[in-house]
Design a protein around this motif. Structure first.
Motif, mmCIF file in Angstrom:
data_model
loop_
_atom_site.group_PDB
_atom_site.id
_atom_site.type_symbol
_atom_site.label_atom_id
_atom_site.label_comp_id
_atom_site.label_asym_id
_atom_site.label_seq_id
_atom_site.Cartn_x
_atom_site.Cartn_y
_atom_site.Cartn_z
ATOM 1 N N ASN A 177 0.833 -1.209 0.000
ATOM 2 C CA ASN A 177 0.000 0.000 0.000
ATOM 3 C C ASN A 177 0.862 1.252 0.000
ATOM 4 O O ASN A 177 0.582 2.218 -0.730
ATOM 5 C CB ASN A 177 -0.918 0.004 1.224
ATOM 6 N N GLU A 180 2.508 1.686 -3.443
ATOM 7 C CA GLU A 180 1.537 2.119 -4.445
ATOM 8 C C GLU A 180 1.301 3.615 -4.345
ATOM 9 O O GLU A 180 1.235 4.327 -5.358
ATOM 10 C CB GLU A 180 0.221 1.355 -4.256
ATOM 11 N N ASN A 181 1.182 4.104 -3.139
ATOM 12 C CA ASN A 181 0.933 5.535 -2.945
ATOM 13 C C ASN A 181 2.159 6.381 -3.264
ATOM 14 O O ASN A 181 2.044 7.507 -3.742
ATOM 15 C CB ASN A 181 0.484 5.793 -1.505
ATOM 16 N N ASN A 184 3.086 5.750 -7.499
ATOM 17 C CA ASN A 184 2.060 5.824 -8.523
ATOM 18 C C ASN A 184 0.941 6.741 -8.072
ATOM 19 O O ASN A 184 0.225 6.453 -7.138
ATOM 20 C CB ASN A 184 1.503 4.414 -8.798
ATOM 21 N N LEU A 187 -3.996 7.121 -9.350
ATOM 22 C CA LEU A 187 -5.311 6.953 -8.729
ATOM 23 C C LEU A 187 -5.696 8.133 -7.859
ATOM 24 O O LEU A 187 -6.680 8.063 -7.129
ATOM 25 C CB LEU A 187 -5.331 5.663 -7.906
ATOM 26 N N VAL A 227 -8.309 -1.162 -2.697
ATOM 27 C CA VAL A 227 -7.430 -0.219 -3.394
ATOM 28 C C VAL A 227 -8.129 1.125 -3.592
ATOM 29 O O VAL A 227 -7.517 2.184 -3.406
ATOM 30 C CB VAL A 227 -6.974 -0.802 -4.746
ATOM 31 N N ASN A 231 -7.106 4.912 -1.819
ATOM 32 C CA ASN A 231 -6.803 6.079 -2.637
ATOM 33 C C ASN A 231 -7.855 7.175 -2.501
ATOM 34 O O ASN A 231 -7.989 8.029 -3.366
ATOM 35 C CB ASN A 231 -6.622 5.661 -4.092
ATOM 36 N N ARG A 389 -4.635 -7.745 -6.074
ATOM 37 C CA ARG A 389 -4.474 -6.358 -5.646
ATOM 38 C C ARG A 389 -3.849 -5.529 -6.777
ATOM 39 O O ARG A 389 -4.261 -4.398 -7.028
ATOM 40 C CB ARG A 389 -3.584 -6.300 -4.402
ATOM 41 N N ARG A 393 -5.602 -2.525 -9.138
ATOM 42 C CA ARG A 393 -5.010 -1.211 -9.400
ATOM 43 C C ARG A 393 -5.007 -0.885 -10.889
ATOM 44 O O ARG A 393 -5.291 0.238 -11.294
ATOM 45 C CB ARG A 393 -3.588 -1.161 -8.829
ATOM 46 N N LYS A 394 -4.681 -1.865 -11.720
ATOM 47 C CA LYS A 394 -4.679 -1.653 -13.169
ATOM 48 C C LYS A 394 -6.067 -1.273 -13.672
ATOM 49 O O LYS A 394 -6.224 -0.382 -14.512
ATOM 50 C CB LYS A 394 -4.195 -2.921 -13.876
ATOM 51 N N GLU A 397 -6.847 2.250 -12.606
ATOM 52 C CA GLU A 397 -6.088 3.228 -13.396
ATOM 53 C C GLU A 397 -6.804 3.530 -14.704
ATOM 54 O O GLU A 397 -6.850 4.682 -15.157
ATOM 55 C CB GLU A 397 -4.675 2.700 -13.672
#
Length: 404
Positions: A177, A180-181, A184, A187, A227, A231, A389, A393-394, A397
């Motif tokens: 997590n 990801e933040n 990227n 999101l 996810v 975000n 997970r 995310r994909k 996006e």
């Protein structure tokens, strides 16, 4: 997101060292390339040979040891590293990091890093609560180091308290997590959005104990909810017959049948910005429900159950949608893209996510998935096998690109 990612584990001396073996393997299974550096104290608990075997890289413990061809080994490792994880982080290593001390290979390499650093403390509760330790923790946070709080539970000393090394998957999720933040921001547009997600498989009862259903575990829908919430989205999850833990911060609505699912979807849809129909919905239900358990018939007899189509929830939204982004799933066992394209054209959805559920390693109940994302007047987007997970995310996006 972990495929070919360079992660270095800095292992320091504590009883929890043995738990880091499983943690490293978890990141490797997710696709990461791993290297390890250890303090000499850490080798008193688990030998560096163990970590050399699982990492397939030389493990260095001494600052002046010529373990690699690099002229300056600690700088070479620091330059190779894309993410650093200090586990288990002792009070000693945290105090060194807080003041910038570099007196061994681990602390010297940590000082040479210019990448995100995560520390996972593990120690006695009294050591954790000590004012000096807490000052160091705050200093590290002020310097941008990410500190995962230790668990509260049984300690090696025989009593309980805060300081216990967290479970492997809790650490993996925390680092995932966080990463990801950090790496990227695709999101960011989900912040403040209202997202409605369905998950699981519906049941249509034949009698009080038997029903028509499917093998959906709900894992894909729950991953999407988790996810999206992480975000900044306000997420409502309509869950059909799922036993998974509810993602933190997500509103859960439990349903069982198609009728209940349809009612819940229509009740929330009008105030939704994004609707994702990830649930596996029963296409048919018995015309007649028998209010008692059906007994086995005579030996030579067969039982006939007449079925009727269930309401098409996704298609029904065409009549009531305003500016919502609508996403559907096509779980197929054959003619994947042809069937998914037909669904995209007929259901009124903006996006269809197609996946082949005939494959055991990416089908219902699996931790992984592999998908193709279909949209109108756009080339298909193929996403290779990955943890759900990452797949979630994909998908999000792609959805985020539609926000104005």
């Amino acid at each position: 997101m972990w495929k070919n990612k360079h992660i270095t584990f800095f292992i320091t001396g504590g009883i929890a060292v043995y738990k880091t073996v499983e943690l490293i393997r978890t990141f490797q299974k997710a696709g990461a390339e791993v290297r390890v550096a250890m303090t000499k104290t850490a080798t008193q608990f688990v030998s560096k040979n163990t970590f050399q075997t699982i990492s397939k890289h030389t493990v260095q413990t001494d600052l002046f040891e010529q373990a690699t061809p690099a002229a300056v080994a600690h700088v070479e490792l620091a330059d190779w590293t894309e993410l650093a994880i200090v586990v288990p982080a002792t009070a000693n290593i945290m105090s060194k990091m807080a003041v910038g001390m570099a007196d061994d290979f681990v602390s010297t390499t940590l000082l040479a890093l210019s990448v995100p650093v995560v520390i996972v403390p593990a120690m006695n509760v009294h050591m954790w609560n000590n004012a000096a330790t807490q000052r160091n923790v705050q200093a590290l946070k002020n310097d941008g180091v990410h500190v995962m709080e230790p668990d509260d539970g049984p300690l090696a000393e025989g009593y309980s308290g805060k300081g216990r090394f967290p479970d492997t998957m809790a650490i993996f999720d925390y680092v995932t997590n966080l990463s990801e933040n950090l790496v990227n921001s695709k999101l960011a547009k989900f912040n403040g959005k209202r997202v409605l997600i369905t998950a699981g498989g519906t049941r249509e009862y034949i009698d009080p104990v038997r029903y028509i259903s499917n093998k959906s575990s709900g894992k894909m829908g729950y991953a999407l909810a988790k996810v999206a919430q992480k975000n900044g989205a306000s997420v409502t999850l309509i869950s059909a017959n799922v036993t998974l833990p509810v993602p933190q911060g997500v509103k859960l609505v439990q349903v069982e049948t198609v009728a209940e699912l349809s009612k819940a979807v229509h009740s929330y849809f009008a105030t939704t910005d994004v609707f994702i129909m990830a649930a596996a919905v029963s296409d048919y239900r018995p015309i007649h429900f028998v209010d008692h358990k059906i007994k086995k018939l005579a030996e030579s007899s067969n039982l006939t159950i007449k079925l009727e189509e269930t309401p098409d929830i996704l298609k029904s939204l065409k009549q009531v949608r305003t500016n919502q982004i609508v996403v559907g799933f096509a779980a197929e066992t054959n003619d994947l893209l042809d069937n998914a394209k037909k669904k995209l054209d007929s259901k009124g959805a903006d996006i269809i996510v197609a996946n082949d559920v005939s494959q055991a390693d990416i089908g219902f109940g699996s931790e992984d998935n592999a998908i193709t994302i279909l949209q109108h007047d756009t080339e298909n987007i193929k996403v290779s096998k990955a943890n759900k997970r990452i797949i979630a995310r994909k998908i999000l996006e792609v959805i985020a690109k539609r926000f104005t």
